[in-house]
Design an enzyme around this catalytic site. Sequence first.
Site, short mmCIF file in Angstrom:
data_model
loop_
_atom_site.label_atom_id
_atom_site.label_comp_id
_atom_site.label_asym_id
_atom_site.label_seq_id
_atom_site.Cartn_x
_atom_site.Cartn_y
_atom_site.Cartn_z
N TYR A 110 -2.85 -20.65 15.11
CA TYR A 110 -2.74 -21.81 14.22
C TYR A 110 -1.30 -22.29 14.11
O TYR A 110 -0.37 -21.48 13.96
CB TYR A 110 -3.23 -21.45 12.82
N ARG B 101 6.59 -1.13 -20.42
CA ARG B 101 5.21 -1.42 -20.04
C ARG B 101 4.33 -0.75 -21.08
O ARG B 101 4.41 -1.10 -22.25
CB ARG B 101 4.99 -0.90 -18.61
N LYS C 77 -5.36 6.54 -7.81
CA LYS C 77 -5.75 5.18 -8.23
C LYS C 77 -5.79 4.26 -7.01
O LYS C 77 -5.25 4.59 -5.94
CB LYS C 77 -4.75 4.67 -9.27
N MET D 102 -7.21 -14.88 10.16
CA MET D 102 -8.00 -13.99 9.31
C MET D 102 -8.54 -12.81 10.12
O MET D 102 -8.60 -11.69 9.62
CB MET D 102 -9.16 -14.77 8.67
C1 LIG Z 1 1.09 5.06 -10.21
C2 LIG Z 1 1.72 5.94 -11.24
C3 LIG Z 1 2.31 7.17 -10.88
C4 LIG Z 1 2.50 7.60 -9.43
O1 LIG Z 1 3.70 7.04 -8.94
P1 LIG Z 1 4.22 7.28 -7.43
O2 LIG Z 1 5.49 6.53 -7.37
O3 LIG Z 1 3.18 6.72 -6.52
O4 LIG Z 1 4.38 8.75 -7.26
C5 LIG Z 1 2.76 8.00 -11.90
N1 LIG Z 1 2.66 7.61 -13.19
C6 LIG Z 1 2.13 6.43 -13.56
C7 LIG Z 1 2.07 6.07 -14.99
C8 LIG Z 1 1.67 5.54 -12.60
O5 LIG Z 1 1.16 4.36 -12.98
#
Ligand SMILES: *Cc1c(COP(=O)(O)O)cnc(C)c1O
Length: 370
Positions: free
Chosen positions: A263, A133, A35, A311
Amino acid sequence: MERAVARIDFEAVRANCARLRDELSDGAELCAVVKADGYGHGAEGCAAAALAGGATRLAVATAREAEEVARRLGHVPLLAMGALSEPEVDIALGAGAELGLWSEDFRRLLAERARAAGQPARVHVKLDSGMGRLGTFDPAEAIALARACDADPDLELAGVWTHFATADELDDDGYFEQQLQRFDPVARALKAEFPDILVHAANSAAVFRQRRSHYEMARCGIAVYGLDPFQGDPAERGLAPGLSLRSYVATVKRFPAGQSAGYGRTWRAPRDTWVGVIPVGYGDGVRRGLSNRAEVLVGGRRRPLVGTISMDNLTVDLGPETAIAAGEEAVLIGAQGGEEIRAEELAAQLGTINYEITCGLSPRVPRRPA
Ligand SMILES: *Cc1c(COP(=O)(O)O)cnc(C)c1O
């Protein structure tokens, strides 16, 4: 010399996955989480390297990410872990992704969209064992949902899963163990009833922390990229960073004592000195909060980052005498000579975690193979 580039070490990503495979209980699969564009490392290349290292599945958060990964990598088992709106469901199903599920409303929607698509949707029922969550808190609801999925010709029950809130906090008052204890009976009951499903819970930290959390698959992100899930030294767990951030010294200037850099004049030369200007800044994701805190490697040595990060530029103090000339490489993350600056170090300086350091590198920085 390129202005700024993130060098991605795909061999390290491959080796990190092989390392994670070694750590996993017998038979447990490795699902590489790609992701957020592979935690900023580039999803496509890292996914391919992870598969070469023994990952057998991939996971993403969003429908668009699922679409992108499926388009680039073709058919690999892929889990879209996030919450999906109705149009996103169609995109994720079109990508052939398996989906998380935790409510009867969503189950109905999914069955309807899968029927419209002419292909049953593979679903993983999520128990919220304490993350607070996504997922249902209610074990009975998780079991009922799993049965309803199994009975529905438009759905295929593919898994049961949960996610830990404190796998990376060893001193968590037993919360990690409590989550495991809430998940375990639900996982066992469903596995007994539906032997083909995949039980999964562990993220990277959990893999190193507790073998009982491995079940049949671990969903690993951070460790795949060679970043330490516990914010320590990844080498201590046999992991190697997959990313370095490199730039160069564009100009070296003599600063008389008292001359300020940048800055707001937050730094003034305490003595006559040489200052190097490096053409990267917060527009690249080098956070402004690192101003007057971080160090940058130039000429194989740590140099203090002085003045406020702009920046597009930042400045380093090269000292009253220097052999450094314009054109020398500058390393913001990674190794040079015998020195190394790790994402964990920058994270500590900012009061955040390594995840945010690499995810925060902006699209202005090209990702290229190391
Ligand atoms: C991002 C995520 C992971 C991976 O977690 P890491 O700590 O990066 O290994 C696993 N399960 C879910 C549901 C996640 O959102």
